[in-house]
Scaffold this motif. Sequence first.
Motif, PDB file in Angstrom:
ATOM      1  N   ALA A   1     -19.093   5.875  -4.212  1.00 20.04           N
ATOM      2  CA  ALA A   1     -19.903   5.846  -2.983  1.00 20.04           C
ATOM      3  C   ALA A   1     -20.397   4.438  -2.681  1.00 20.04           C
ATOM      4  CB  ALA A   1     -21.078   6.806  -3.119  1.00 20.04           C
ATOM      5  N   GLU A   2     -20.717   3.670  -3.713  1.00 19.19           N
ATOM      6  CA  GLU A   2     -21.177   2.294  -3.496  1.00 19.19           C
ATOM      7  C   GLU A   2     -20.077   1.448  -2.866  1.00 19.19           C
ATOM      8  OE1 GLU A   2     -23.047  -1.460  -6.062  1.00 19.19           O
ATOM      9  OE2 GLU A   2     -22.397   0.396  -7.065  1.00 19.19           O
ATOM     10  N   GLN A   3     -18.836   1.653  -3.322  1.00 15.88           N
ATOM     11  CA  GLN A   3     -17.725   0.899  -2.753  1.00 15.88           C
ATOM     12  C   GLN A   3     -17.426   1.350  -1.318  1.00 15.88           C
ATOM     13  OE1 GLN A   3     -16.183  -1.680  -4.251  1.00 15.88           O
ATOM     14  NE2 GLN A   3     -17.594  -1.460  -5.985  1.00 15.88           N
ATOM     15  N   ILE A   4     -17.524   2.648  -1.057  1.00 13.43           N
ATOM     16  CA  ILE A   4     -17.248   3.143   0.293  1.00 13.43           C
ATOM     17  C   ILE A   4     -18.322   2.682   1.267  1.00 13.43           C
ATOM     18  CG2 ILE A   4     -17.053   5.246   1.691  1.00 13.43           C
ATOM     19  CD1 ILE A   4     -15.770   6.626  -0.655  1.00 13.43           C
ATOM     20  N   SER A   5     -19.571   2.639   0.821  1.00  6.68           N
ATOM     21  CA  SER A   5     -20.658   2.237   1.723  1.00  6.68           C
ATOM     22  C   SER A   5     -20.527   0.790   2.177  1.00  6.68           C
ATOM     23  CB  SER A   5     -22.008   2.440   1.019  1.00  6.68           C
ATOM     24  OG  SER A   5     -22.089   1.626  -0.142  1.00  6.68           O
ATOM     25  N   GLN A   6     -19.752  -0.018   1.463  1.00 10.83           N
ATOM     26  CA  GLN A   6     -19.553  -1.403   1.865  1.00 10.83           C
ATOM     27  C   GLN A   6     -18.474  -1.559   2.933  1.00 10.83           C
ATOM     28  OE1 GLN A   6     -18.759  -3.627  -1.703  1.00 10.83           O
ATOM     29  NE2 GLN A   6     -20.713  -3.081  -2.663  1.00 10.83           N
ATOM     30  N   LEU A   7     -17.744  -0.466   3.219  1.00  6.78           N
ATOM     31  CA  LEU A   7     -16.705  -0.515   4.237  1.00  6.78           C
ATOM     32  C   LEU A   7     -17.308  -0.306   5.618  1.00  6.78           C
ATOM     33  CD1 LEU A   7     -13.993   1.700   2.478  1.00  6.78           C
ATOM     34  CD2 LEU A   7     -14.122  -0.800   2.509  1.00  6.78           C
ATOM     35  N   GLU A   8     -16.726  -0.940   6.608  1.00  4.44           N
ATOM     36  CA  GLU A   8     -17.162  -0.770   7.987  1.00  4.44           C
ATOM     37  C   GLU A   8     -16.320   0.329   8.635  1.00  4.44           C
ATOM     38  OE1 GLU A   8     -19.621  -2.138   9.559  1.00  4.44           O
ATOM     39  OE2 GLU A   8     -20.235  -3.464   7.915  1.00  4.44           O
ATOM     40  N   PHE A   9     -16.987   1.381   9.081  1.00  2.00           N
ATOM     41  CA  PHE A   9     -16.286   2.478   9.748  1.00  2.00           C
ATOM     42  C   PHE A   9     -17.226   3.168  10.716  1.00  2.00           C
ATOM     43  CE2 PHE A   9     -18.325   4.398   6.104  1.00  2.00           C
ATOM     44  CZ  PHE A   9     -18.754   5.629   6.551  1.00  2.00           C
ATOM     45  N   GLY A  10     -16.625   3.845  11.685  1.00  4.58           N
ATOM     46  CA  GLY A  10     -17.415   4.567  12.669  1.00  4.58           C
ATOM     47  C   GLY A  10     -17.631   6.013  12.257  1.00  4.58           C
ATOM     48  N   THR A  11     -16.557   6.770  12.186  1.00  4.43           N
ATOM     49  CA  THR A  11     -16.613   8.155  11.726  1.00  4.43           C
ATOM     50  C   THR A  11     -15.604   8.322  10.597  1.00  4.43           C
ATOM     51  OG1 THR A  11     -14.923   8.862  13.320  1.00  4.43           O
ATOM     52  CG2 THR A  11     -17.229   9.011  14.013  1.00  4.43           C
ATOM     53  N   GLY A  12     -15.723   9.415   9.896  1.00  2.00           N
ATOM     54  CA  GLY A  12     -14.801   9.651   8.798  1.00  2.00           C
ATOM     55  C   GLY A  12     -14.921  11.064   8.270  1.00  2.00           C
ATOM     56  N   LYS A  13     -14.092  11.355   7.292  1.00  2.00           N
ATOM     57  CA  LYS A  13     -14.119  12.667   6.655  1.00  2.00           C
ATOM     58  C   LYS A  13     -13.569  12.558   5.240  1.00  2.00           C
ATOM     59  CE  LYS A  13     -11.554  14.606   9.785  1.00  2.00           C
ATOM     60  NZ  LYS A  13     -10.736  15.604  10.518  1.00  2.00           N
ATOM     61  N   ILE A  14     -14.049  13.448   4.403  1.00  2.00           N
ATOM     62  CA  ILE A  14     -13.571  13.568   3.024  1.00  2.00           C
ATOM     63  C   ILE A  14     -12.660  14.786   2.957  1.00  2.00           C
ATOM     64  CG2 ILE A  14     -14.219  13.855   0.611  1.00  2.00           C
ATOM     65  CD1 ILE A  14     -16.908  12.621   1.256  1.00  2.00           C
ATOM     66  N   ILE A  15     -11.427  14.589   2.560  1.00  2.00           N
ATOM     67  CA  ILE A  15     -10.447  15.671   2.485  1.00  2.00           C
ATOM     68  C   ILE A  15     -10.273  16.040   1.022  1.00  2.00           C
ATOM     69  CG2 ILE A  15      -8.087  16.364   3.027  1.00  2.00           C
ATOM     70  CD1 ILE A  15      -8.125  14.272   5.263  1.00  2.00           C
ATOM     71  N   TYR A  16     -10.478  17.298   0.709  1.00  2.48           N
ATOM     72  CA  TYR A  16     -10.457  17.753  -0.682  1.00  2.48           C
ATOM     73  C   TYR A  16      -9.981  19.197  -0.742  1.00  2.48           C
ATOM     74  CZ  TYR A  16     -14.698  20.409   0.338  1.00  2.48           C
ATOM     75  OH  TYR A  16     -15.595  21.315   0.868  1.00  2.48           O
ATOM     76  N   ASN A  17      -9.814  19.703  -1.950  1.00  2.00           N
ATOM     77  CA  ASN A  17      -9.427  21.100  -2.180  1.00  2.00           C
ATOM     78  C   ASN A  17     -10.653  21.893  -2.594  1.00  2.00           C
ATOM     79  OD1 ASN A  17      -6.496  20.979  -1.783  1.00  2.00           O
ATOM     80  ND2 ASN A  17      -6.474  19.699  -3.612  1.00  2.00           N
ATOM     81  N   ARG A  18     -10.966  22.919  -1.823  1.00  2.00           N
ATOM     82  CA  ARG A  18     -12.104  23.784  -2.128  1.00  2.00           C
ATOM     83  C   ARG A  18     -11.626  24.964  -2.956  1.00  2.00           C
ATOM     84  NH1 ARG A  18     -17.262  25.040  -0.619  1.00  2.00           N
ATOM     85  NH2 ARG A  18     -17.820  27.249  -0.638  1.00  2.00           N
ATOM     86  N   PHE A  19     -12.225  25.140  -4.100  1.00  2.00           N
ATOM     87  CA  PHE A  19     -11.833  26.209  -5.021  1.00  2.00           C
ATOM     88  C   PHE A  19     -12.291  27.567  -4.485  1.00  2.00           C
ATOM     89  CE2 PHE A  19     -13.045  28.963  -8.591  1.00  2.00           C
ATOM     90  CZ  PHE A  19     -11.812  29.103  -9.206  1.00  2.00           C
TER      91      PHE A  19
END
Length: 287
Positions: A162-180
């Motif tokens: 999360a620390e590395q992602i927070s340093q990126l510049e972005f407008g919107t986004g989403k986390i794609i994962y597998n829900r059990f």
Amino acid sequence: MFRNSTMQPLIGHQPNRGMATLKSISLRLKSVKNIQKITQSMKMVSAAKYARAERELRAARPYGEGSTVFYEKIKPEEKEPAEGSKLLVAVTSDRGLCGAVHTSVSRQIRNELAEKSDNVKIVCIGDKSRSILQRLYGKNIVLVANEVGRKPPTFLDAARIAEQISQLEFGTGKIIYNRFKSVVSYTTTDLPLYHRDAVAASPNLAQYDSVDDSVIQSYLEFSLASILYYTLKEGACSEQSSRMSAMDNASKNAGEMIDKLSLLFNRTRQAVITRELIEIISGASAL
């Protein structure tokens, strides 16, 4: 003399061809049995890891559900800044032999990039998603987190990502994962990510008292780590259950192959013995 001279090399040559065939079948049968032992062992290991992953997932779900409820309440506007871009986070791992767990996440990202790949950034959590997306969309990958899946994910791992992602510049986004869902079922879904400006501009944010920019920034950092921790746990549980099912199917397929090879080996051995007896009797009757 003519018949004896022609029968002698025939008797000495034919059994060698039969023995070579039996040897190849025997080697293949032995290799399949070894593979079955490996798949059965992997199934037992995955079953133990799945039990632990499911137990830890129940404790991790409040982290993700609590963070998503906040965004559902304030309903921030999904409006990208002029200089912003879209961010896609793929939650996979470094390990394979687990069915289509990693492929389904990468496929959903590929479908979105097929429509629009410009100004889209990809974060690959796990080397499997990177290897799948590298060939066509390598230029879009901005961050890769390795060494995922060898050990159960922890909140510290999620906080570092999360620390590395927070340093990126972005407008919107989403986390794609597998829900059990169950031991034999999972679904590929996503959770939204919002920019700080979108959260701060939400009209529903006024229902919370004492919320300023520093509080919003702190909460966004904590909620990102919480959501990543939750999605990592969901992905780990889905991966272990899928690997357990895959190894069970592989063991059953190996068992069927062993039965077929055993039958083929017995038939071939019987044919070799019968042929040798015929040749011996033919040679004896010719004397």
